[in-house]
Design an enzyme around this catalytic site. Structure first.
Site, PDB file in Angstrom:
ATOM      1  NE  ARG A  86       6.327  -0.887  10.213  1.00  0.00           N
ATOM      2  CZ  ARG A  86       5.210  -0.845   9.506  1.00  0.00           C
ATOM      3  NH1 ARG A  86       5.183  -0.234   8.335  1.00  0.00           N
ATOM      4  NH2 ARG A  86       4.119  -1.431   9.949  1.00  0.00           N
ATOM      5  NE  ARG A 121       7.657  -3.865   5.913  1.00  0.00           N
ATOM      6  CZ  ARG A 121       6.451  -3.331   5.814  1.00  0.00           C
ATOM      7  NH1 ARG A 121       5.853  -3.240   4.638  1.00  0.00           N
ATOM      8  NH2 ARG A 121       5.810  -2.893   6.875  1.00  0.00           N
ATOM      9  CE  LYS A 166      -2.166  -0.911   3.914  1.00  0.00           C
ATOM     10  NZ  LYS A 166      -1.694  -2.255   4.289  1.00  0.00           N
ATOM     11  NE  ARG A 207       2.034  -5.075  10.856  1.00  0.00           N
ATOM     12  CZ  ARG A 207       3.135  -5.008  10.113  1.00  0.00           C
ATOM     13  NH1 ARG A 207       4.234  -5.644  10.498  1.00  0.00           N
ATOM     14  NH2 ARG A 207       3.139  -4.318   9.007  1.00  0.00           N
TER      15      ARG A 207
END
Ligand code: ADP
Ligand code: ZN
Length: 211
Positions: free
Chosen positions: A157, A125, A13, A168
């Site tokens: 992250r 990532r 996104k 999540r």
């Protein structure tokens, strides 16, 4: 144009929203980036949001709305929302806000990506703390560990760790996925196959918008 990007975590996104915002010359508003910024700065709202984010849960609507409302209300030319809305209450709030300005949502781009691909992507990532760009294994910037536009060091992250990734995805399925039907009924939903390179996916978005 008023556009929402929908899709599971790791669907791309943010990456696609950035590209599209540039192409359409409208702002990209990322609730995740705004929340992470508030956490980093240690503002009162950021401090309240932090524990939810660490656990992969939704931050309470009141906090998210307080951080986002001005940004949404101020925009006159349109925007691309990324990460908001994330549940039905937020979607209704967005409708209300746009209606007050005599505007309406033009389009919801729904990025379709399998659960397997999502887990693979999130666990491999690195993110830029400054601009929010993400880099995947294989990218030159990933290997160097430095953002190609900002020159700052990339980081993993906290919520891209395996245990939080699972949570999540669960949160997405329970709270956010119902928005697919909500927007489908309104006739604004557009499915976009989200697997493939960022450039390939972007081409599909551009095609589907007739740009
Ligand atoms: P992703 O879509 O990859 O999970 P985001 O950066 O959009 O990543 O969001 C990271 C975290 O920020 C979410 O797990 C959630 O805790 C919080 N968050 C972001 N947007 C919202 C929102 N609209 N409502 C509630 N929580 C949010
Ligand atoms: Zn950067």
């Amino acid at each position: 144009m008023y556009i929402v990007m929908l899709g599971p975590p790791g669907a791309g996104k943010g990456t696609q929203a950035k590209k599209l915002a540039e192409k359409l010359n409208i702002p990209h508003i990322s609730s995740g980036d705004i929340l992470r910024e508030a956490v980093k700065k240690g503002t009162p709202l950021g401090r309240q949001a932090e524990s939810y984010m660490k656990e992969g849960k939704l931050v309470p609507d009141s906090i998210v709305l307080e951080l986002l409302k001005n940004k949404i209300e101020e925009e006159k030319r349109g925007f691309i929302l990324d990460g908001f809305p994330r549940n039905l209450q937020q979607a209704e709030e967005l409708d209300r806000t746009l209606r007050e300005k005599d505007k309406k949502l033009d389009l919801v781009l729904n990025l379709l990506v399998s659960e397997k691909a999502v887990v693979d992507r999130l666990s491999a990532r690195l993110t830029c703390p400054k601009c929010g760009s993400v880099y995947r294994k294989g990218d030159a910037s990933y290997e160097r560990g430095v953002c190609e536009s900002c020159g700052v060091r990339l980081y993993q992250r906290e919520d891209d760790k395996p245990s939080v990734i699972k949570k999540r995805i669960k949160t997405y399925l329970e709270s956010t996925h119902p928005l697919v039907d909500y927007y489908k009924k309104r006739g604004v939903l557009r499915d976009i196959p989200g697997e493939g390179s960022p450039e390939e996916v972007f081409e599909k978005i551009v095609d589907s918008l007739g740009l």
